[in-house]
Write a protein that holds these residues in place. Structure first.
Motif, PDB file in Angstrom:
ATOM      1  N   ILE A 166       0.842  -1.202   0.000  1.00 19.51           N
ATOM      2  CA  ILE A 166       0.000   0.000   0.000  1.00 19.51           C
ATOM      3  C   ILE A 166       0.878   1.254   0.000  1.00 19.51           C
ATOM      4  O   ILE A 166       0.604   2.230  -0.720  1.00 19.51           O
ATOM      5  CB  ILE A 166      -0.942   0.003   1.218  1.00 19.51           C
ATOM      6  CG1 ILE A 166      -1.910  -1.168   1.145  1.00 19.51           C
ATOM      7  CG2 ILE A 166      -1.724   1.312   1.295  1.00 19.51           C
ATOM      8  CD1 ILE A 166      -2.698  -1.400   2.414  1.00 19.51           C
ATOM      9  N   LEU A 167       1.950   1.225   0.796  1.00 21.53           N
ATOM     10  CA  LEU A 167       2.851   2.380   0.853  1.00 21.53           C
ATOM     11  C   LEU A 167       3.507   2.630  -0.505  1.00 21.53           C
ATOM     12  O   LEU A 167       3.693   3.782  -0.906  1.00 21.53           O
ATOM     13  CB  LEU A 167       3.913   2.165   1.932  1.00 21.53           C
ATOM     14  CG  LEU A 167       3.395   2.202   3.377  1.00 21.53           C
ATOM     15  CD1 LEU A 167       4.502   1.820   4.357  1.00 21.53           C
ATOM     16  CD2 LEU A 167       2.837   3.571   3.730  1.00 21.53           C
ATOM     17  N   VAL A 168       3.857   1.566  -1.217  1.00 24.12           N
ATOM     18  CA  VAL A 168       4.431   1.724  -2.562  1.00 24.12           C
ATOM     19  C   VAL A 168       3.446   2.449  -3.470  1.00 24.12           C
ATOM     20  O   VAL A 168       3.806   3.366  -4.213  1.00 24.12           O
ATOM     21  CB  VAL A 168       4.808   0.350  -3.164  1.00 24.12           C
ATOM     22  CG1 VAL A 168       5.119   0.473  -4.651  1.00 24.12           C
ATOM     23  CG2 VAL A 168       6.004  -0.239  -2.424  1.00 24.12           C
ATOM     24  N   THR A 169       2.177   2.063  -3.396  1.00 25.24           N
ATOM     25  CA  THR A 169       1.145   2.720  -4.208  1.00 25.24           C
ATOM     26  C   THR A 169       0.993   4.183  -3.809  1.00 25.24           C
ATOM     27  O   THR A 169       0.898   5.068  -4.668  1.00 25.24           O
ATOM     28  CB  THR A 169      -0.204   1.990  -4.050  1.00 25.24           C
ATOM     29  OG1 THR A 169      -0.059   0.633  -4.483  1.00 25.24           O
ATOM     30  CG2 THR A 169      -1.296   2.656  -4.892  1.00 25.24           C
ATOM     31  N   LEU A 170       0.975   4.456  -2.503  1.00 26.85           N
ATOM     32  CA  LEU A 170       0.776   5.833  -2.028  1.00 26.85           C
ATOM     33  C   LEU A 170       1.924   6.752  -2.420  1.00 26.85           C
ATOM     34  O   LEU A 170       1.751   7.962  -2.558  1.00 26.85           O
ATOM     35  CB  LEU A 170       0.583   5.853  -0.510  1.00 26.85           C
ATOM     36  CG  LEU A 170      -0.699   5.215   0.025  1.00 26.85           C
ATOM     37  CD1 LEU A 170      -0.821   5.416   1.530  1.00 26.85           C
ATOM     38  CD2 LEU A 170      -1.931   5.782  -0.670  1.00 26.85           C
ATOM     39  N   LYS A 171       3.125   6.181  -2.606  1.00 29.73           N
ATOM     40  CA  LYS A 171       4.263   7.001  -3.029  1.00 29.73           C
ATOM     41  C   LYS A 171       4.118   7.459  -4.477  1.00 29.73           C
ATOM     42  O   LYS A 171       4.759   8.417  -4.888  1.00 29.73           O
ATOM     43  CB  LYS A 171       5.571   6.207  -2.884  1.00 29.73           C
ATOM     44  CG  LYS A 171       6.033   6.008  -1.463  1.00 29.73           C
ATOM     45  CD  LYS A 171       7.332   5.200  -1.468  1.00 29.73           C
ATOM     46  CE  LYS A 171       7.678   4.716  -0.075  1.00 29.73           C
ATOM     47  NZ  LYS A 171       8.897   3.885  -0.078  1.00 29.73           N
ATOM     48  N   GLN A 172       3.266   6.770  -5.233  1.00 29.82           N
ATOM     49  CA  GLN A 172       3.168   7.057  -6.671  1.00 29.82           C
ATOM     50  C   GLN A 172       1.977   7.941  -7.048  1.00 29.82           C
ATOM     51  O   GLN A 172       1.955   8.513  -8.134  1.00 29.82           O
ATOM     52  CB  GLN A 172       3.060   5.739  -7.451  1.00 29.82           C
ATOM     53  CG  GLN A 172       4.247   4.821  -7.262  1.00 29.82           C
ATOM     54  CD  GLN A 172       4.016   3.497  -7.961  1.00 29.82           C
ATOM     55  OE1 GLN A 172       3.884   3.437  -9.190  1.00 29.82           O
ATOM     56  NE2 GLN A 172       3.950   2.422  -7.199  1.00 29.82           N
ATOM     57  N   ILE A 173       0.978   8.037  -6.171  1.00 23.95           N
ATOM     58  CA  ILE A 173      -0.234   8.764  -6.562  1.00 23.95           C
ATOM     59  C   ILE A 173       0.004  10.274  -6.594  1.00 23.95           C
ATOM     60  O   ILE A 173       0.899  10.795  -5.927  1.00 23.95           O
ATOM     61  CB  ILE A 173      -1.419   8.435  -5.620  1.00 23.95           C
ATOM     62  CG1 ILE A 173      -1.120   8.881  -4.180  1.00 23.95           C
ATOM     63  CG2 ILE A 173      -1.766   6.968  -5.664  1.00 23.95           C
ATOM     64  CD1 ILE A 173      -2.298   8.718  -3.237  1.00 23.95           C
ATOM     65  N   LYS A 174      -0.812  10.951  -7.393  1.00 24.19           N
ATOM     66  CA  LYS A 174      -0.739  12.416  -7.472  1.00 24.19           C
ATOM     67  C   LYS A 174      -1.723  13.083  -6.525  1.00 24.19           C
ATOM     68  O   LYS A 174      -1.636  14.269  -6.261  1.00 24.19           O
ATOM     69  CB  LYS A 174      -1.040  12.868  -8.915  1.00 24.19           C
ATOM     70  CG  LYS A 174       0.013  12.423  -9.916  1.00 24.19           C
ATOM     71  CD  LYS A 174      -0.379  12.866 -11.310  1.00 24.19           C
ATOM     72  CE  LYS A 174       0.649  12.367 -12.324  1.00 24.19           C
ATOM     73  NZ  LYS A 174       0.226  12.674 -13.712  1.00 24.19           N
ATOM     74  N   VAL A 175      -2.683  12.309  -6.038  1.00 28.10           N
ATOM     75  CA  VAL A 175      -3.689  12.844  -5.110  1.00 28.10           C
ATOM     76  C   VAL A 175      -3.011  13.245  -3.805  1.00 28.10           C
ATOM     77  O   VAL A 175      -2.150  12.522  -3.305  1.00 28.10           O
ATOM     78  CB  VAL A 175      -4.758  11.762  -4.822  1.00 28.10           C
ATOM     79  CG1 VAL A 175      -5.804  12.274  -3.847  1.00 28.10           C
ATOM     80  CG2 VAL A 175      -5.409  11.301  -6.109  1.00 28.10           C
ATOM     81  N   PRO A 176      -3.367  14.406  -3.225  1.00 28.25           N
ATOM     82  CA  PRO A 176      -2.757  14.781  -1.948  1.00 28.25           C
ATOM     83  C   PRO A 176      -3.095  13.797  -0.840  1.00 28.25           C
ATOM     84  O   PRO A 176      -4.181  13.225  -0.806  1.00 28.25           O
ATOM     85  CB  PRO A 176      -3.331  16.169  -1.657  1.00 28.25           C
ATOM     86  CG  PRO A 176      -4.537  16.304  -2.523  1.00 28.25           C
ATOM     87  CD  PRO A 176      -4.291  15.451  -3.715  1.00 28.25           C
ATOM     88  N   ILE A 177      -2.143  13.610   0.080  1.00 32.30           N
ATOM     89  CA  ILE A 177      -2.306  12.711   1.225  1.00 32.30           C
ATOM     90  C   ILE A 177      -2.293  13.537   2.506  1.00 32.30           C
ATOM     91  O   ILE A 177      -1.464  14.436   2.665  1.00 32.30           O
ATOM     92  CB  ILE A 177      -1.172  11.671   1.278  1.00 32.30           C
ATOM     93  CG1 ILE A 177      -1.174  10.790   0.023  1.00 32.30           C
ATOM     94  CG2 ILE A 177      -1.290  10.797   2.537  1.00 32.30           C
ATOM     95  CD1 ILE A 177       0.025   9.867  -0.085  1.00 32.30           C
ATOM     96  N   ALA A 178      -3.220  13.226   3.409  1.00 34.08           N
ATOM     97  CA  ALA A 178      -3.227  13.812   4.756  1.00 34.08           C
ATOM     98  C   ALA A 178      -3.003  12.674   5.742  1.00 34.08           C
ATOM     99  O   ALA A 178      -3.754  11.694   5.747  1.00 34.08           O
ATOM    100  CB  ALA A 178      -4.541  14.519   5.048  1.00 34.08           C
ATOM    101  N   SER A 179      -1.953  12.775   6.564  1.00 36.42           N
ATOM    102  CA  SER A 179      -1.614  11.702   7.503  1.00 36.42           C
ATOM    103  C   SER A 179      -2.063  12.047   8.915  1.00 36.42           C
ATOM    104  O   SER A 179      -1.982  13.199   9.342  1.00 36.42           O
ATOM    105  CB  SER A 179      -0.103  11.443   7.503  1.00 36.42           C
ATOM    106  OG  SER A 179       0.304  10.780   6.327  1.00 36.42           O
ATOM    107  N   VAL A 180      -2.516  11.011   9.622  1.00 39.65           N
ATOM    108  CA  VAL A 180      -2.968  11.157  11.010  1.00 39.65           C
ATOM    109  C   VAL A 180      -1.811  10.871  11.963  1.00 39.65           C
ATOM    110  O   VAL A 180      -1.278   9.750  11.983  1.00 39.65           O
ATOM    111  CB  VAL A 180      -4.144  10.205  11.297  1.00 39.65           C
ATOM    112  CG1 VAL A 180      -4.524  10.249  12.774  1.00 39.65           C
ATOM    113  CG2 VAL A 180      -5.350  10.567  10.432  1.00 39.65           C
TER     114      VAL A 180
END
Length: 249
Positions: A166-180
């Protein structure tokens, strides 16, 4: 006279202690005291933090800024406390007229976590059975991803599947990420060099050491914290504006 006022203002500024960034042990100790000595309940804390996270999202990504597109939000929840906070955040975002979808890679057997899951189901919040590995599908379907996967309790050196994928996928997306609280995959006490790169970080209670050099939009949700604990741990928390439960650092 003006010079004297300026000097006193500068002197006052020099006496303000810097905000304290917590180690993993300090964060755990504060939470233990809240539960044991101050009689906060686990569900109570998770609810406070989850709603504060949802409010931070409304400040960082107001509905008006998403007016030309759907306010679709993918909330990725882990099996532990951060995941429960993500579930509460999703429920409140639904109340604030966002369109959350939950992805739960591993369901928790904890009754509290299951209760929060049922609350989301009763709000008709959809959930995914798997995360698309095709990055474009995520970019097209969602306008924001909320990372509530691993949190401060995780051992980032020994993350087990499905989370590394999942982390590999999240490193590639262009959508902004908000972390808790702590971006998934980061060490609580060290900024990540090659982990995910969230645009927004929502620190809970007090910021953790890994956030010291965070350059994105950083919110702190800790106004509920008793004054005695603030003093004991020398947190030097900022003054929250008005009646807000969170502040942008």
């Amino acid at each position: 006279m003006e010079k004297m006022n300026q000097s006193s203002a500068e002197a006052e500024a020099e006496t303000i202690e810097p905000l304290r960034y917590l180690s993993k042990g300090e964060a755990a100790a504060i939470e233990t005291e809240l539960l044991r000595d101050y009689r906060f309940g686990q569900q109570q804390l998770i609810e406070i933090w989850g709603q504060a996270c949802a409010l931070a999202i409304t400040k960082a990504y107001p509905l008006s800024s998403l007016a030309k597109k759907q306010p679709t939000v993918l909330v990725i929840c882990g099996p532990d406390q951060n995941g429960s906070i993500g579930l509460v955040c999703a429920r409140h975002l639904r109340m604030y007229e966002y369109e959350p979808t939950i992805y739960h890679p591993k369901r928790s057997s904890q009754s509290l976590h299951q209760d929060f899951t049922v609350q989301c189901e009763k709000m008709d919040i959809p959930s995914l059975s798997y995360l698309p590995t095709e990055v474009q599908l995520i970019n097209d379907a969602y306008n924001l991803v909320i990372d509530a996967m691993l949190g401060p309790d995780a051992d980032c050196a020994n993350i087990k599947e499905p989370y590394p994928g999942i982390l590999v996928t999240l490193k590639q997306i262009k959508v902004p990420i908000a972390s808790v609280d702590v971006p998934s995959g980061w060490d609580v006490e060290e900024p990540s060099q090659d982990g995910i790169n969230p645009e927004v970080l929502i620190s809970l209670t007090a910021p953790k050491k890994c956030a010291m050099s965070f350059s994105g939009k950083h919110f702190l949700a800790g106004r509920f914290l008793p004054y005695d604990i603030q003093k004991k741990y020398e947190l030097n928390l900022p003054d929250y504006p008005g009646t807000d439960c969170l502040i942008e650092l």
